[in-house]
Design an enzyme around this catalytic site. Structure first.
Site, PDB file in Angstrom:
ATOM      1  N   SER A 165     -51.947 -15.700  40.554  1.00 51.96           N
ATOM      2  CA  SER A 165     -51.729 -16.529  41.735  1.00 51.96           C
ATOM      3  C   SER A 165     -50.266 -16.655  42.138  1.00 51.96           C
ATOM      4  O   SER A 165     -49.970 -17.248  43.174  1.00 51.96           O
ATOM      5  CB  SER A 165     -52.297 -17.931  41.504  1.00 51.96           C
ATOM      6  OG  SER A 165     -53.666 -17.851  41.259  1.00 51.96           O
ATOM      7  N   GLU A 173       0.799  -1.233   0.000  1.00 53.73           N
ATOM      8  CA  GLU A 173       0.000   0.000   0.000  1.00 53.73           C
ATOM      9  C   GLU A 173       0.825   1.274   0.000  1.00 53.73           C
ATOM     10  O   GLU A 173       0.370   2.292  -0.496  1.00 53.73           O
ATOM     11  CB  GLU A 173      -0.926   0.004   1.232  1.00 53.73           C
ATOM     12  CG  GLU A 173      -2.009  -1.062   1.189  1.00 53.73           C
ATOM     13  CD  GLU A 173      -3.049  -0.800   0.114  1.00 53.73           C
ATOM     14  OE1 GLU A 173      -3.300   0.374  -0.220  1.00 53.73           O
ATOM     15  OE2 GLU A 173      -3.590  -1.774  -0.429  1.00 53.73           O
TER      16      GLU A 173
END
Lengths: 175, 773
Positions: free
Chosen positions: B474, B196
Site C-alpha cells: 500500500s 633502531e
C-alpha cells in the site's frame, strides 16, 4: 448612572482583553529551527557590542562606506529575525557581492542544513543560482521559497521579482 | 732397451704437454667468460630486485585510501542537544578527554560544561582553523557558547570537525594516516634512529657495524635492546609484508636496501618508513605508520605526542603485538623504559622529563569505538555513489576526502531501535529471523542522515536498504491518490469501495480484496486512503488510468520501469527502501523533487574541491495537490491504519505517513515524515516467509521508536495559495479554490484561522449583548 458606569467598565475590560487577543493574533512570523532538534533560540536578538565585534557588524557609517557595504551585500536583510544560521546568510551575501557565487552557494547550503525551512535562505540560493547563470534552478529555488513563505508577503514579492527576471533571461536566451 | 725408455719418457712428456694443451677449463679466456656470465646473471637479478623495490616503494608511497567523514556537528545556543550526545560525538571524532585542554583535538567536561579545542579541518569552503570554546548546557539545550580567549565573547554558531567514519582501502585491509617529513616530530625521528638504526644517515642501506654493535649491546644488556637491521632493511621487509625469514630473503632484503638507498634520499626513506611500519591490528584493519598509530592508541595527532607515548610507539616497532599497550601492558611498560633509557643516554630528553615519562601510567583508551567502517551500510551507499564517477583505484589510492551527510546521532538511534525493536516484535509475534532496513533523511534538503541495511549494524553483508527489492504494498497508494488530486478529484470525492473484477490477458480476472475482506460502499477519497481500502484504490486507479498512476509514481521519484498491470495499483512494484524514501521525499518537500544526497563534497589529498554535490530542486507537482495529499496522510495517522502511532508520537506532532503490507504479510512497511525528518522502515524475512506483521504492527512500531528518540518537530503544513477550507461531515478539510461548492462556513487562506474567527464572533456577540440588556 450606575448602569452607564457599569457599561463603561465592561467596555473598558472588553477593549483591554481585545487588545491582548489582537496582539496574539498578529501575523505569525515563521521560524524554522535546526533540522534535527527543536530549538529555542533568541528572536530578534539585539547584539551587544562584543557580539557586534564577533559577528563583524560595524558601527553605522555614512556616505560612501554605506553604499559600499550595501553593494557588498546583495541579499535582502531578513525581516523575519535572525536564526542561528544568519551569519552564514550574511557571509553569503558578501560573497555574492564579490562575485564568489560558488562560495555563496556553499554557505547557503550549510545555512539550509541548520534552518531548512527558512524561505529566505531558499530565496538567497535562488539569487546565487541566478547570479551564476543557472536561471532554471533560480526559478525552482524561488518556487520552493514561495512554498515556505506562508504569510511573508515581502518574501513572496522578492521571489516574484526574481522569478520575472529569471524568466526574462530564459526568454531572451531562447531568441 | 734404452731407445724404448727414451720413447716412453718422450711419450709421457708429450702426453703431459698434450694434457696441458687439452684442458680448456683453466684457460683464462674461459674463466673470464664464466665470470662475465655470472656477472650478467647477477646483474639481471639485481636489476629485477631493483625494479621490484622501486615499484613497491613508489606504489606504496602513492597508495592513499580515500577517507570518509560524517557531517560536522553544528552547535549554537538554543540547540536541543544533551551533554551525553555531545560527549559521544566527540569520542567518535577521536577527541581526547583531558583534565585540562591545551592542544587541539582535546576536550574536558565538568558536569554540564564542556571545554573543546577543535582541530583544523579542510571543508569544501576552505580551511577552518581550530577553535577553543566553552559549551554550557541547561538541561537538554545548549545555553551558550563562549570563546575561551580574551573576553569570552559569545559565539553564535560553531562546528566541530567531522568524525572519520571509514576509508576505502585496497584489499589488503591496510589503513594509514599519511605524513610528510615535516609532520614527523623531531623527537620521534631521533628516538627511532637511536633505538633502531644509529648509523642511518651514514650507511648505504645495510650496516655491518650496526649489526655488530647491536649484538654487543644485546649481550651487554642480557636481552635484545637493539635491532640489527637498518631502517631501510625494515622498510623493505614491510613493503613485501612477508614473514619468511629465510637466508635468501634476508640477502634479497639487504640487496634491495642498498638499491633503495641509491634511488631515494634518506628523508624519503625515513618518511616512507614512518608511514609503512606495522604497528598493530584493530580487528581486520592493519595499523600502519606512526600517524594512524598515534590516533589509534592515544587519540592524538602525531605532533601532540608526549615523550612517553613516543617511547611506546618506537618500542612497538620491535613487536607490535608483544608490546601492545592494550593487551600486554606490562611488556609495553618494560619496553617503554628501555627506550626511555636510550633517549636519556643519548641526550634526547633531560632527567626530569625522563622521570616524569617513566612514572606516567599507561592510560587505557578503553574500548575504542573505532570509526573505521563503523557504519558499513552507509559507507556502502557512499561507495556506490562514488563509483559512478570514480574508478576503484581512485578510491583506494588517491587519498580523496569524502565529506558525507551521515548524522551519527540519528544513525545510533536507528541501529539501537531497529535491533531492540525487532527483538521485541519477534517475541510478541512468535517469529524469528526478522530483518529490517531503515532510511532517515532531512525532510527538506534530502540529506541522508542514517541508513541501516540490516539488524546487525556492523555486518557488512547484504545491504537491504539498497538491495532488498520487496513488494511495496500500500505504500504505492499516495502516488495514485496524488495523480487523482491533480486530475480534478478532491479529498471528499466519493470513491466506490466495492468489488471489482479486472480482466487480464492470461488466466482468470483479477479480483482484489480489502484487508478485512469487506466492502465499504461509497467513501470519501481521504478516508479511502486513511483506511487503505484496496477496492476503492483500484476503482480510482482505473478511472484515472494506469499510465497516469505510473507516471505519478515516476514523477515522485520512484525509479524503475513498471508494466501497466492493475496489480501496480496495490503495490506489485518492488523498490528498495531507499527508492521508497526518494518517492516520499517529494511529498515531504511539498511536491519538489530533491535528489537524496549521501555525499556533500569530495576533496583531493591536497584539499582541493574535486566535486560538490550541491542542492537541486525541481517542482514536479502543483503544491496545492501535494498539500491535499499530505493532509490525507495526516488522516492516515490520526484515524486510519497508522492510528496506533500516537503511542509513540502523540497527536500534536501531526505526523503524515502510510502503512504498507504485502500479500500474506511477507513485508511490513512504514513511510512517514515529521516537521524535520522523513523515515522509511521495512521489515521482512530474507527467505520471504510471512512475518505475521502488518505495516502498523511491525514497521510502524520501529518507525515510532526511532522518531520518538530524535526530538522530532511537529509537522505544520503550510497551505499554499489556492487552498480554501470547508467543513464536510464535521471534518475541516482543504480544497482547491473553485472546487468548493456552497458550504456552511468557508475561509480564505489569507485570513485568520477559524478558531480566532470564532473567538471574535463570540466576543462581538457578548459586546452586542452588553448593549442590549
Amino acid at each position: 448612572m450606575q448602569t452607564t458606569l457599569k457599561k463603561i467598565t465592561q467596555l473598558t475590560v472588553i477593549v483591554f482583553f481585545s487588545s491582548l487577543i489582537l496582539s496574539g493574533c498578529a501575523p505569525r512570523r515563521v521560524y524554522y529551527p535546526y533540522p534535527q532538534t527543536p530549538t529555542r533560540y533568541e528572536r530578534n536578538r539585539v547584539p551587544t557590542q562584543e557580539q557586534r565585534k564577533e559577528e563583524g557588524i560595524e558601527r553605522r557609517k555614512t556616505g560612501p562606506s554605506i553604499r559600499r557595504e550595501q553593494e557588498e551585500q546583495l541579499l535582502p536583510t531578513q525581516p523575519t529575525g535572525r536564526g542561528p544560521a544568519y551569519t552564514l546568510y550574511r557571509d553569503a551575501g558578501r560573497a555574492m557581492g564579490k562575485g564568489k557565487y560558488d562560495r555563496a552557494e556553499m554557505l547557503l547550503n550549510r545555512a539550509l542544513r541548520i534552518e531548512p525551512r527558512n524561505g529566505w535562505y531558499w530565496h538567497a540560493m535562488g539569487r546565487a543560482k541566478f547570479a551564476g547563470g543557472a536561471y532554471e534552478q533560480a526559478i525552482q529555488f524561488c518556487l520552493k521559497s514561495n512554498n515556505l513563505a506562508g504569510n511573508d508577503q515581502e518574501l513572496k514579492r522578492s521571489n516574484q521579482a526574481l522569478l520575472q527576471r529569471a524568466y526574462g533571461k530564459i526568454r531572451s536566451h531562447k531568441r | 732397451m734404452k731407445k724404448r725408455k727414451t720413447t716412453r719418457k718422450k711419450r709421457k712428456t708429450r702426453k703431459k704437454n698434450n694434457q696441458k694443451r687439452r684442458i680448456p677449463f683453466f684457460n683464462l679466456g674461459m674463466v673470464a667468460l664464466a665470470l662475465i656470465l655470472a656477472g650478467l646473471i647477477l646483474a639481471s637479478y639485481i636489476t629485477y630486485l631493483d625494479t621490484e623495490i622501486r615499484n613497491r616503494f613508489n606504489g606504496k608511497r602513492w597508495s592513499l585510501p580515500a577517507v570518509v567523514y560524517a557531517r560536522p556537528l553544528e552547535l549554537f545556543p538554543g540547540l536541543t542537544f544533551t551533554p551525553g550526545m555531545l560527549e559521544r560525538e566527540l569520542q567518535l571524532a577521536g577527541y581526547r578527554k583531558e583534565n585540562r585542554v591545551t592542544a587541539s583535538g582535546g576536550y574536558s567536561r565538568h558536569g554540564a560544561t564542556f571545554d573543546i579545542f577543535t582541530r583544523d579541518f579542510h571543508y569544501s569552503s576552505g580551511l577552518e582553523k581550530s577553535k577553543h570554546f566553552i559549551v554550557s548546557f541547561s538541561g537538554d539545550t545548549i545555553r551558550e557558547l563562549n570563546a575561551t580567549a580574551g573576553s569570552h565573547a559569545p559565539i553564535s554558531l560553531v562546528r566541530i570537525d567531522p568524525a572519520r567514519i571509514g576509508s576505502f582501502h585496497p584489499q589488503d585491509n591496510e589503513d594509514r594516516i599519511v605524513l610528510t617529513r615535516t609532520d614527523l616530530p623531531s623527537l620521534l625521528v631521533k628516538t627511532l634512529i637511536s633505538v633502531e638504526d644509529r648509523r642511518f644517515y651514514s650507511h648505504i642501506g645495510i650496516s655491518p657495524i650496526g649489526i655488530l654493535r647491536a649484538l654487543y649491546a644485546d649481550v651487554k644488556a642480557g636481552s635484545t635492546v637493539q635491532g640489527g637491521s637498518t631502517l631501510t632493511q625494515q622498510l623493505v621487509k614491510n613493503l613485501f609484508l612477508t614473514r619468511a625469514r629465510t637466508l635468501r630473503r634476508k640477502i634479497n632484503e639487504a640487496v634491495m636496501a642498498i638499491l633503495l638507498e641509491r634511488h631515494y634520499s634518506k628523508n624519503e626513506i625515513l618518511t616512507a618508513y614512518a608511514n609503512e611500519i606495522f604497528l598493530g591490528q584493530d580487528g581486520n584493519r592493519a595499523i600502519h605508520g606512526f600517524g594512524l598509530a598515534s590516533q589509534f592508541y592515544f587519540r592524538r595527532n602525531i605532533k601532540d605526542l608526549t615523550p612517553d607515548q613516543i617511547a611506546i610507539l618506537v618500542g612497538m616497532v620491535k613487536g607490535p603485538s608483544y608490546y601492545d599497550p592494550r593487551r600486554h601492558p606490562k611488556n609495553c611498560l618494560r619496553r617503554r623504559k628501555v627506550v626511555l633509557d636510550v633517549m636519556l643516554a643519548d641526550g634526547l630528553i633531560n632527567k626530569s622529563t625522563y622521570t616524569q615519562a617513566v612514572s606516567t601510567p599507561l592510560i587505557q583508551s578503553g574500548a575504542v569505538q573505532s570509526g573505521f567502517n563503523r557504519f558499513p551500510a552507509f559507507l556502502d551507499l557512499v561507495r556506490r555513489r562514488l563509483q559512478q564517477h570514480y574508478k576503484e583505484e581512485d578510491l583506494t589510492s588517491n587519498g580523496l576526502k569524502i565529506l558525507t551527510t551521515l548524522d551519527p546521532q540519528v544513525q545510533w538511534q536507528v541501529e539501537k531501535q531497529l535491533d531492540d525493536g525487532i527483538a521485541t516484535l519477534e517475541r510478541i509475534h512468535h517469529r524469528s529471523h526478522i530483518e529490517g532496513a531503515v532510511v532517515v533523511t532531512n525532510r527538506e534538503n534530502a540529506d541522508i542522515l542514517a541508513l541501516a541495511g540490516g539488524r546487525e549494524a556492523l555486518n557488512s553483508g547484504f545491504n537491504r536498504a539498497l538491495d532488498a527489492k520487496r513488494s511495496m504494498g500500500s505504500l504505492i497508494k499516495p502516488a495514485i491518490y496524488l495523480a487523482a488530486l491533480t486530475h480534478g478529484y478532491t479529498l471528499t470525492s466519493p470513491l466506490e469501495d466495492t468489488a471489482v473484477s479486472v480482466p487480464v490477458k492470461s488466466g482468470h480476472p483479477w479480483r482484489p480484496q480489502n484487508f478485512d475482506r469487506r466492502e465499504h460502499g461509497s467513501v470519501p477519497l481521504y478516508l479511502a486512503l486513511a483506511h487503505s481500502y484496496n477496492l476503492a484504490t483500484v476503482h480510482l486507479g482505473l478511472a484515472i488510468g494506469l499510465k497516469t498512476a505510473i507516471q505519478a509514481a515516476r514523477d515522485l521519484g520512484l525509479p524503475g520501469t513498471f508494466k501497466a498491470y492493475p496489480s501496480f495499483l496495490l503495490g506489485a512494484a518492488s523498490p528498495s527502501p531507499l527508492d521508497v524514501a526518494q518517492m516520499y521525499q517529494t511529498l515531504a518537500t511539498g511536491g519538489f523533487y530533491v535528489p537524496e544526497r549521501a555525499i556533500d563534497s569530495v576533496l583531493s589529498a591536497d584539499n582541493k574541491v574535486i566535486k560538490r554535490y550541491g542542492l537541486s530542486v525541481q517542482q514536479r507537482f502543483p503544491p496545492e495537490a501535494v498539500y491535499l495529499l499530505n493532509c490525507a496522510l495526516q488522516h492516515v495517522v490520526r484515524e486510519g491504519t497508522a492510528r496506533a502511532l500516537s503511542s509513540y508520537l502523540p497527536a500534536p506532532y501531526q505526523v503524515a505517513g502510510k502503512t504498507g503490507t504485502s500479500d500474506d504479510l511477507r513485508d511490513s512497511w512504514f513511510a512517514g515524515f515529521t516537521g524535520d525528518k522523513l523515515a522509511v522502515v521495512w521489515l521482512g524475512r530474507d527467505d520471504n516467509k510471512p512475518t505475521r506483521m502488518t505495516g502498523a504492527t511491525g514497521a510502524m512500531v520501529i518507525w515510532g521508536r526511532i522518531m520518538r528518540e530524535l526530538h522530532p518537530q511537529s509537522l505544520d503544513l503550510i497551505p499554499p495559495p489556492g487552498i480554501e477550507w470547508a467543513y464536510q461531515d464535521g471534518e475541516r478539510l482543504p480544497y482547491f479554490t473553485g472546487d468548493l461548492s456552497t458550504k456552511q462556513s468557508s475561509e480564505s487562506q489569507h485570513s485568520d484561522s477559524p478558531e480566532i474567527q470564532k473567538s471574535f464572533h463570540d466576543l462581538f456577540q457578548s459586546v452586542r449583548n452588553l448593549f442590549h440588556r
